[in-house]
Design an enzyme around this catalytic site. Structure first.
Site: not given
Length: 336
Positions: A303-304
């Site tokens: 993610g991120e």
């Protein structure tokens, strides 16, 4: 800037009014690609990506000079059901890590020459548990969409959006299940690392949430089953479309957020490509539903915005070849 909408109806209208790619620039870019010093198709998908980018930027010889990465963070009431291997306070702790430059996305953004912005959305007040009530009321989802809309730098020329939010793979799975049917088990994955019992629990939670709230359009689904960070990503992607800024989608959660726009307005993601396919099991199926072929497949599941940001340099390379290579005529090379 201040968002140009205060209701979901007004946001839907903006989606309907969003511009398309510049047809003249697209044609000129295709013509240029056919004249470059290489056999036709020799650069594979890089050629397709460069022409796509040129069409959205309105020039046959574009460059990527100011990419922007935005990470949105939110907390989810559905974590009360025990769907995550990590506690909700990790969201705020990771936001601090982003702000201090210590996360993977900080390093990847630097490597891509991208500006990184981080927005935390009311972390002290999680959304409602969507198995008992809509995750957000209309005012709440509109506020989150507006945060994303306002976060986009109008001078940027490429956008990646990412997220942080304990519990948000459950939210994303519920959105995918609501939009594309199938079994709940088709859409849930291990997220932060839940065991088999946790995986079965996530499927039940997703099934219960969709049974309670299913049936609305993409934006209604976002309101009922999403999170503030998912809505903010959707708002940013929509704003990029209004500005003809191309978007690189990240992983499963980002793609689920984006899917609500496509469900609300077919074609709403024409300005977006998939940066990668993640190791979260349902991401490949979700990309297939949206007709998006991933640029990278590296087994990532962080993610991120990490996978999307990693793909920035691939797109930069595609555009650099397209705009910087000589044509056969310029190079004095015979064109067969």
């Amino acid at each position: 800037m201040t968002a140009e909408f205060s209701t979901l109806a007004e946001f839907r209208a903006l989606l309907a009014e969003a511009p398309g790619a510049d047809a003249r620039a697209l044609g000129e870019a295709e013509d240029r690609n056919a004249q470059l010093t290489k056999p036709p198709g020799a650069l594979g998908r890089l050629e397709e990506m460069a022409v796509w980018y040129a069409g959205w930027r309105g020039t046959a010889r574009p460059e990527i000079a100011a990419p922007q990465v935005i990470v949105f963070a939110g907390n989810h009431g559905v974590t009360a059901q025990g769907v995550s291997a990590f506690p909700a306070e990790v969201t705020e702790q990771m936001v601090l890590n982003f702000q201090h430059g210590g996360a993977a996305i900080n390093q990847l953004s630097k490597a891509a020459g991208a500006r990184l912005d981080v927005h935390a959305l009311s972390l002290e007040t999680p959304t409602a548990d969507f198995t008992t009530a809509p995750a957000m009321d209309e005012a709440g989802v509109v506020a989150a969409l507006a945060t994303g809309w306002a976060a986009v730098d109008e001078t940027s020329d490429l956008l990646v959006v990412g997220e942080m939010g304990i519990g948000n793979t459950t939210s994303a799975a519920a959105i995918a299940h609501a939009l594309f049917s199938g079994a709940a088990e088709d859409w849930v994955g291990r997220g932060t690392g839940v065991d088999d019992a946790g995986l079965a629990l996530k499927a039940r939670v997703v099934r219960d949430g969709v049974a309670l709230h299913g049936g609305g359009d993409g934006l209604a689904t976002l309101q009922a089953l999403g999170g503030r960070e998912l809505a903010a990503m959707a708002g940013a992607i929509a704003r990029a479309r209004a500005l003809r800024i191309p978007v690189i989608l990240d992983g499963f959660i980002c793609t689920a957020a984006a899917a609500t726009l496509e469900a609300a307005r077919p074609g709403a993601l024409d300005h977006a490509i998939a940066g990668h396919v993640s190791a979260e099991g349902a991401h490949a199926a979700l990309l297939e539903k949206l007709g998006k072929a991933p640029v990278l497949s590296l087994g990532m599941r962080l993610g991120e915005g990490s996978g999307g940001t990693l793909a920035i340099n691939i797109l930069k390379s595609a555009v650099a070849c397209h705009s910087g290579m000589a044509t056969f005529a310029e190079a004095g090379v015979s064109d067969a």
